[in-house]
Design an enzyme around this catalytic site. Structure first.
Site, PDB file in Angstrom:
ATOM      1  N   ILE A  11       0.819  -1.223   0.000  1.00 42.61           N
ATOM      2  CA  ILE A  11       0.000   0.000   0.000  1.00 42.61           C
ATOM      3  C   ILE A  11       0.851   1.271   0.000  1.00 42.61           C
ATOM      4  O   ILE A  11       0.315   2.365   0.119  1.00 42.61           O
ATOM      5  CB  ILE A  11      -0.996   0.046   1.180  1.00 42.61           C
ATOM      6  CG1 ILE A  11      -0.265   0.131   2.519  1.00 42.61           C
ATOM      7  CG2 ILE A  11      -1.967  -1.111   1.130  1.00 42.61           C
ATOM      8  CD1 ILE A  11      -1.174   0.567   3.670  1.00 42.61           C
ATOM      9  N   SER A  12       2.151   1.139  -0.163  1.00 43.49           N
ATOM     10  CA  SER A  12       3.029   2.307  -0.113  1.00 43.49           C
ATOM     11  C   SER A  12       3.029   3.068  -1.441  1.00 43.49           C
ATOM     12  O   SER A  12       3.305   2.491  -2.489  1.00 43.49           O
ATOM     13  CB  SER A  12       4.462   1.860   0.205  1.00 43.49           C
ATOM     14  OG  SER A  12       5.393   2.871  -0.125  1.00 43.49           O
ATOM     15  N   PRO A  13       2.764   4.377  -1.414  1.00 44.54           N
ATOM     16  CA  PRO A  13       2.818   5.143  -2.664  1.00 44.54           C
ATOM     17  C   PRO A  13       4.238   5.220  -3.228  1.00 44.54           C
ATOM     18  O   PRO A  13       4.423   5.267  -4.445  1.00 44.54           O
ATOM     19  CB  PRO A  13       2.308   6.527  -2.256  1.00 44.54           C
ATOM     20  CG  PRO A  13       2.608   6.626  -0.792  1.00 44.54           C
ATOM     21  CD  PRO A  13       2.418   5.232  -0.265  1.00 44.54           C
ATOM     22  N   THR A  15       6.482   2.843  -2.935  1.00 39.72           N
ATOM     23  CA  THR A  15       6.719   1.546  -3.577  1.00 39.72           C
ATOM     24  C   THR A  15       6.112   1.559  -4.972  1.00 39.72           C
ATOM     25  O   THR A  15       6.719   1.070  -5.928  1.00 39.72           O
ATOM     26  CB  THR A  15       6.132   0.403  -2.728  1.00 39.72           C
ATOM     27  OG1 THR A  15       6.810   0.345  -1.466  1.00 39.72           O
ATOM     28  CG2 THR A  15       6.301  -0.940  -3.421  1.00 39.72           C
ATOM     29  N   TYR A  16       4.929   2.145  -5.109  1.00 36.19           N
ATOM     30  CA  TYR A  16       4.323   2.274  -6.443  1.00 36.19           C
ATOM     31  C   TYR A  16       5.225   3.078  -7.368  1.00 36.19           C
ATOM     32  O   TYR A  16       5.478   2.690  -8.516  1.00 36.19           O
ATOM     33  CB  TYR A  16       2.937   2.934  -6.353  1.00 36.19           C
ATOM     34  CG  TYR A  16       2.482   3.477  -7.684  1.00 36.19           C
ATOM     35  CD1 TYR A  16       2.203   2.615  -8.743  1.00 36.19           C
ATOM     36  CD2 TYR A  16       2.394   4.849  -7.917  1.00 36.19           C
ATOM     37  CE1 TYR A  16       1.831   3.114  -9.991  1.00 36.19           C
ATOM     38  CE2 TYR A  16       2.018   5.353  -9.143  1.00 36.19           C
ATOM     39  CZ  TYR A  16       1.744   4.477 -10.187  1.00 36.19           C
ATOM     40  OH  TYR A  16       1.404   4.973 -11.425  1.00 36.19           O
TER      41      TYR A  16
END
Length: 199
Positions: A11-13, A15-16
């Site tokens: 859910i990490s932005p 990481t995206y």
């Protein structure tokens, strides 16, 4: 073969925003990636961090500006306020671990698929149908969404313990086998240079 241990959150932005650049760097250097999905909120709690909602307003405002800037810089679609964030990251992480154990697909694509579903596609990655779709798109059996839950839970908890012990405190976080640590998608260039012997 060099090894990169990759601690990340589904859910990490950030990481995206890392996209699949880690996989490109690893391929360039003939390195192996060891994927370690973890509970990012648990990691914050254990390493002196603070959940985004509990940060001072100045930090929240800066984060909002920086995420949009980084997405634009990278040419990536991004929704600053997705419909399903935060959400339970455990189901997608368990599915990732099941896929990791089963093999046969693209783990980098799966990690990116989960984060893209959250931050671009307005999907709830805690939902079974979304998890199945991400598994299938990355070349895995969608039935893995319902398998290995106990192993997934155990591995997920162990990944958090290992991250704390290894010195990770955020996501994405990259650690090379010689102990070099790189925090954030904006440090991938430094990781590349390190693997090339330049840093």
């Amino acid at each position: 073969m060099a090894t990169i241990t990759y601690y990340f959150s589904t859910i990490s932005p950030y990481t995206y925003l890392a996209g699949t650049r880690l996989e490109e760097i690893a391929a360039k250097h003939g390195a192996e990636i060891v994927y370690k999905p973890l509970d990012i909120m648990g990691l914050f709690a254990r390493t002196g961090g603070t959940a985004p909602k509990d940060r001072h307003v100045s930090r929240q405002e800066y984060r909002a500006q920086e995420l949009v800037r980084q997405a634009k810089k990278l040419g990536m679609d991004f929704n600053l306020k997705p419909a399903h964030w935060p959400t339970n990251m455990a189901p997608s992480s368990y599915a990732f671990i099941a896929a990791q154990n089963a093999g046969g697909g693209d783990l980098g694509a799966l990690a990116h698929g989960f984060t893209r579903a959250c931050w671009v596609e307005e999907k709830d990655i805690a939902q079974d149908d979304v998890i199945r779709a991400c598994l299938s798109a990355a070349g895995f059996d969608p039935g893995l969404a319902d398998s290995g839950l106990l192993v997934g839970a155990e591995t997920y908890a162990r990944n958090l313990d290992e991250a704390v012990e290894a010195g990770a405190f955020g996501a994405p976080f990259y650690i090379t086998e010689d102990g070099a640590r790189f925090w954030g998608q904006d440090r991938l260039e430094d990781l590349d240079a390190h693997l090339a012997g330049e840093l």
